[in-house]
Design an enzyme around this catalytic site. Structure first.
Site, PDB file in Angstrom:
ATOM      1  N   ARG A 163      43.427  10.332 -69.771  1.00 48.15           N
ATOM      2  CA  ARG A 163      43.969  11.675 -70.412  1.00 48.15           C
ATOM      3  C   ARG A 163      42.976  12.434 -71.349  1.00 48.15           C
ATOM      4  O   ARG A 163      43.453  13.003 -72.436  1.00 48.15           O
ATOM      5  CB  ARG A 163      44.957  11.024 -71.365  1.00 48.15           C
ATOM      6  CG  ARG A 163      46.165  10.502 -70.680  1.00 48.15           C
ATOM      7  CD  ARG A 163      46.970  11.045 -69.642  1.00 48.15           C
ATOM      8  NE  ARG A 163      48.056  10.093 -69.130  1.00 48.15           N
ATOM      9  CZ  ARG A 163      47.697   9.478 -68.213  1.00 48.15           C
ATOM     10  NH1 ARG A 163      46.554   9.587 -67.572  1.00 48.15           N
ATOM     11  NH2 ARG A 163      48.872   8.728 -67.549  1.00 48.15           N
ATOM     12  N   SER A 243      55.462  11.199 -71.520  1.00 45.97           N
ATOM     13  CA  SER A 243      55.108  10.454 -72.651  1.00 45.97           C
ATOM     14  C   SER A 243      54.542  11.340 -73.677  1.00 45.97           C
ATOM     15  O   SER A 243      53.595  12.176 -73.633  1.00 45.97           O
ATOM     16  CB  SER A 243      54.071   9.658 -72.033  1.00 45.97           C
ATOM     17  OG  SER A 243      54.563   8.737 -71.065  1.00 45.97           O
ATOM     18  N   GLU A 340      49.910  12.577 -76.631  1.00 53.48           N
ATOM     19  CA  GLU A 340      49.340  12.912 -75.318  1.00 53.48           C
ATOM     20  C   GLU A 340      49.365  14.391 -75.310  1.00 53.48           C
ATOM     21  O   GLU A 340      48.845  15.263 -74.314  1.00 53.48           O
ATOM     22  CB  GLU A 340      50.103  12.287 -74.169  1.00 53.48           C
ATOM     23  CG  GLU A 340      49.559  12.598 -72.962  1.00 53.48           C
ATOM     24  CD  GLU A 340      50.235  11.716 -71.957  1.00 53.48           C
ATOM     25  OE1 GLU A 340      50.346  10.415 -72.106  1.00 53.48           O
ATOM     26  OE2 GLU A 340      50.728  12.330 -70.930  1.00 53.48           O
TER      27      GLU A 340
HETATM   28  C1  LIG Z   1      59.361  14.493 -67.371  1.00 49.88           C
HETATM   29  C2  LIG Z   1      57.885  14.738 -67.563  1.00 49.88           C
HETATM   30  C3  LIG Z   1      56.916  13.719 -66.954  1.00 49.88           C
HETATM   31  C4  LIG Z   1      55.735  13.634 -67.052  1.00 49.88           C
HETATM   32  N1  LIG Z   1      54.962  12.847 -66.490  1.00 49.88           N
HETATM   33  C5  LIG Z   1      53.529  12.815 -66.490  1.00 49.88           C
HETATM   34  C6  LIG Z   1      52.950  11.731 -65.897  1.00 49.88           C
HETATM   35  O1  LIG Z   1      53.521  10.859 -65.264  1.00 49.88           O
HETATM   36  N2  LIG Z   1      51.531  11.922 -66.158  1.00 49.88           N
HETATM   37  C7  LIG Z   1      50.816  12.732 -66.830  1.00 49.88           C
HETATM   38  O2  LIG Z   1      49.797  12.602 -66.782  1.00 49.88           O
HETATM   39  N3  LIG Z   1      51.802  13.856 -67.436  1.00 49.88           N
HETATM   40  C8  LIG Z   1      52.905  13.964 -67.362  1.00 49.88           C
HETATM   41  N4  LIG Z   1      53.780  14.859 -67.963  1.00 49.88           N
HETATM   42  C9  LIG Z   1      53.124  15.801 -68.790  1.00 49.88           C
HETATM   43  C10 LIG Z   1      52.718  17.123 -68.224  1.00 49.88           C
HETATM   44  O3  LIG Z   1      53.584  17.435 -66.989  1.00 49.88           O
HETATM   45  C11 LIG Z   1      51.196  17.144 -67.277  1.00 49.88           C
HETATM   46  O4  LIG Z   1      50.499  16.968 -68.337  1.00 49.88           O
HETATM   47  C12 LIG Z   1      50.923  18.518 -66.693  1.00 49.88           C
HETATM   48  O5  LIG Z   1      49.732  18.427 -65.962  1.00 49.88           O
HETATM   49  C13 LIG Z   1      51.135  19.681 -67.679  1.00 49.88           C
HETATM   50  O6  LIG Z   1      51.000  20.728 -66.700  1.00 49.88           O
HETATM   51  P1  LIG Z   1      51.529  22.168 -67.318  1.00 49.88           P
HETATM   52  O7  LIG Z   1      50.968  23.296 -66.316  1.00 49.88           O
HETATM   53  O8  LIG Z   1      52.793  22.399 -67.818  1.00 49.88           O
HETATM   54  O9  LIG Z   1      50.486  22.531 -68.694  1.00 49.88           O
HETATM   55  P2  LIG Z   1      50.913  23.187 -70.059  1.00 49.88           P
HETATM   56  O10 LIG Z   1      51.922  22.301 -70.949  1.00 49.88           O
HETATM   57  O11 LIG Z   1      51.404  24.694 -69.774  1.00 49.88           O
HETATM   58  O12 LIG Z   1      49.587  23.044 -70.727  1.00 49.88           O
HETATM   59  C14 LIG Z   1      48.892  21.744 -71.073  1.00 49.88           C
HETATM   60  C15 LIG Z   1      47.562  21.975 -71.695  1.00 49.88           C
HETATM   61  O13 LIG Z   1      46.803  22.375 -70.608  1.00 49.88           O
HETATM   62  C16 LIG Z   1      46.251  23.652 -71.083  1.00 49.88           C
HETATM   63  N5  LIG Z   1      45.886  24.606 -70.018  1.00 49.88           N
HETATM   64  C17 LIG Z   1      46.959  24.796 -68.977  1.00 49.88           C
HETATM   65  N6  LIG Z   1      46.871  25.458 -67.832  1.00 49.88           N
HETATM   66  C18 LIG Z   1      45.523  25.937 -68.097  1.00 49.88           C
HETATM   67  C19 LIG Z   1      44.401  26.456 -67.339  1.00 49.88           C
HETATM   68  N7  LIG Z   1      44.660  26.980 -66.262  1.00 49.88           N
HETATM   69  N8  LIG Z   1      43.156  26.312 -67.921  1.00 49.88           N
HETATM   70  C20 LIG Z   1      42.738  25.902 -68.984  1.00 49.88           C
HETATM   71  N9  LIG Z   1      43.811  25.057 -69.615  1.00 49.88           N
HETATM   72  C21 LIG Z   1      45.081  25.182 -69.251  1.00 49.88           C
HETATM   73  C22 LIG Z   1      47.029  24.356 -72.042  1.00 49.88           C
HETATM   74  O14 LIG Z   1      46.363  25.361 -73.043  1.00 49.88           O
HETATM   75  C23 LIG Z   1      47.475  23.007 -72.747  1.00 49.88           C
HETATM   76  O15 LIG Z   1      46.502  22.637 -73.588  1.00 49.88           O
HETATM   77  C24 LIG Z   1      55.299  14.642 -67.723  1.00 49.88           C
HETATM   78  C25 LIG Z   1      55.863  15.765 -68.425  1.00 49.88           C
HETATM   79  C26 LIG Z   1      57.192  15.735 -68.060  1.00 49.88           C
HETATM   80  C27 LIG Z   1      58.014  16.842 -68.961  1.00 49.88           C
END
Ligand SMILES: Cc1cc2nc3c(=O)[nH]c(=O)nc-3n(C[C@H](O)[C@H](O)[C@H](O)COP(=O)(O)OP(=O)(O)OC[C@H]3O[C@@H](n4cnc5c(N)ncnc54)[C@H](O)[C@@H]3O)c2cc1C
Length: 345
Positions: A163, A243, A340
């Site tokens: 992570r 999580s 996380e």
């Molecule tokens: C129901 C549910 C289940 C989930 N299950 C998992 C799982 O099984 N495993 C897991 O690892 N995660 C899980 N997640 C967490 C999440 O989905 C992941 O971490 C996902 O990759 C986040 O993507 P996002 O585009 O929504 O990022 P955001 O929430 O928009 O951003 C997350 C971080 O990344 C940065 N960021 C985003 N895009 C960029 C970019 N292009 N360049 C630089 N920085 C950037 C942001 O500034 C922030 O710090 C889950 C979430 C939910 C709601």
């Protein structure tokens, strides 16, 4: 490029927190990024927001939210055994995984149904069911927000860990990820998936109950989608970021100490000798944190690790609950529980 002021982020974060940002910019191309760089946008307080599924807004964000809507996907190299694909940061991750499964490309099926954009996947090195995205990334391309240049770094340079990656440390706020390159193995549609993808008992139990052998990529993918649908809060219905906490990495000595209090506490080996990973959910469950309500928020009905917004809780209320859980965990284990999710104050 789209610009707006006083933008509501409620529909742009899966916690569904009613926060606002002073400005919001959606960039559609590297040209847009260069334009906002020239306008000194990156000299202001800014935040990169993908799908908002790993972020908690405790307050309104007083700066500029930048959403990379960089789209496109293409095969850059292919041979009999493997395929190398470059994909834009703004592409939806779930759709990309679904597409890869449809093509019979092996690897990403265990990472099915994780919300968010492709651009965020290297940031925390997303993982699920024994697989981490780092195993398939060959390089990450980013826009350097300090110099205005595009750079590409290798998998090794990303410093992926559990992570974690360089994007959470050395390159935090310096890199806006624009595209990622993945290398996947070509597989046969009806051929059994390698055993290494079947490490989780939950998956094998589900497969045995619902499918006949061979367990193909598609069967594993469908099983994981179904298990997740059944187990996790539905995005858009309940606010969560999956999580909330990571699993602590502790020394074997510390683990032995914990066994005195939790004799059946599982542990997982890590890449570092003498260091094991323990499941936070196991201890939180023992402490009564499954399906617990605290005001308008609480923990998920089926999972103590998932802090959930049940009834329009504010970011502050959710953050307070996170702190209560962290304190309870520490008081009972002596171990600090890290989040996380990314907490934005
Ligand atoms: C129901 C549910 C289940 C989930 N299950 C998992 C799982 O099984 N495993 C897991 O690892 N995660 C899980 N997640 C967490 C999440 O989905 C992941 O971490 C996902 O990759 C986040 O993507 P996002 O585009 O929504 O990022 P955001 O929430 O928009 O951003 C997350 C971080 O990344 C940065 N960021 C985003 N895009 C960029 C970019 N292009 N360049 C630089 N920085 C950037 C942001 O500034 C922030 O710090 C889950 C979430 C939910 C709601």
């Amino acid at each position: 490029m789209k610009l707006s002021k006083n933008k509501s982020l409620k529909k742009l974060n899966t916690f569904m927190v009613d926060a606002y940002s002073n400005q919001y910019i959606e960039v559609d191309s590297v040209k847009d990024l260069k334009e906002i760089f020239d306008k000194k946008v990156f000299n202001e307080d800014f935040l990169i927001l993908g799908g908002g599924s790993n972020i908690l807004f405790v307050n309104d964000f007083k700066g500029i939210v930048i959403h990379p809507n960089l789209l496109g996907k293409g095969i850059v190299e292919e041979n009999k055994k493997t395929v190398t694909i470059k994909i834009g940061a703004g592409e939806n991750w779930e759709k990309f995984v679904e597409w890869s499964v449809h093509q019979n490309y092996l690897g990403l099926q265990n990472l099915a149904n994780i919300p968010g954009d492709c651009g965020a996947t290297p940031v925390q090195n997303i993982g699920a069911y024994g697989v981490e995205v780092k195993n398939f990334i060959t390089s990450v391309e980013y826009f350097n927000t300090k110099t205005g240049e595009i750079k590409e770094i290798t998998n090794k340079e990303c410093k992926f860990r559990y992570r974690n990656s360089i994007f959470k440390h050395d390159l935090k706020n310096n890199a806006l990820i624009t595209a990622i390159t993945f290398k996947l193995e070509k597989w046969e549609k009806d051929k059994a998936i390698p055993e290494k993808y079947l490490q989780y008992k939950g998956i094998t139990d589900y497969l045995e109950k619902n499918y006949s052998k061979p367990y193909t990529i598609k069967k594993v993918y469908d099983s994981i989608c179904n298990i997740r649908d059944e187990k996790l809060p539905k995005v858009g219905k309940y606010g969560s970021c999956g999580s909330t906490f990571t699993n602590p990495l502790i020394s074997e000595v510390e683990y032995k100490r914990l066994l005195e209090k939790y004799p059946e506490l599982p542990n997982y080996t890590t890449e570092n000798e003498g260091v094991v990973k323990i499941p936070t959910a196991y201890i939180l469950d023992k402490l009564g944190w499954k399906n617990k309500r605290v005001g308008k928020c609480g923990t998920w009905i089926k999972h103590p690790l998932i802090v959930t917004n049940y009834e329009n809780a504010t970011g502050e209320e959710i953050y307070n609950l996170i702190q209560i859980i962290q304190k309870d965990f520490f008081d009972n284990t002596g171990i600090r529980l890290n989040t996380e999710i990314n907490i934005i104050f």
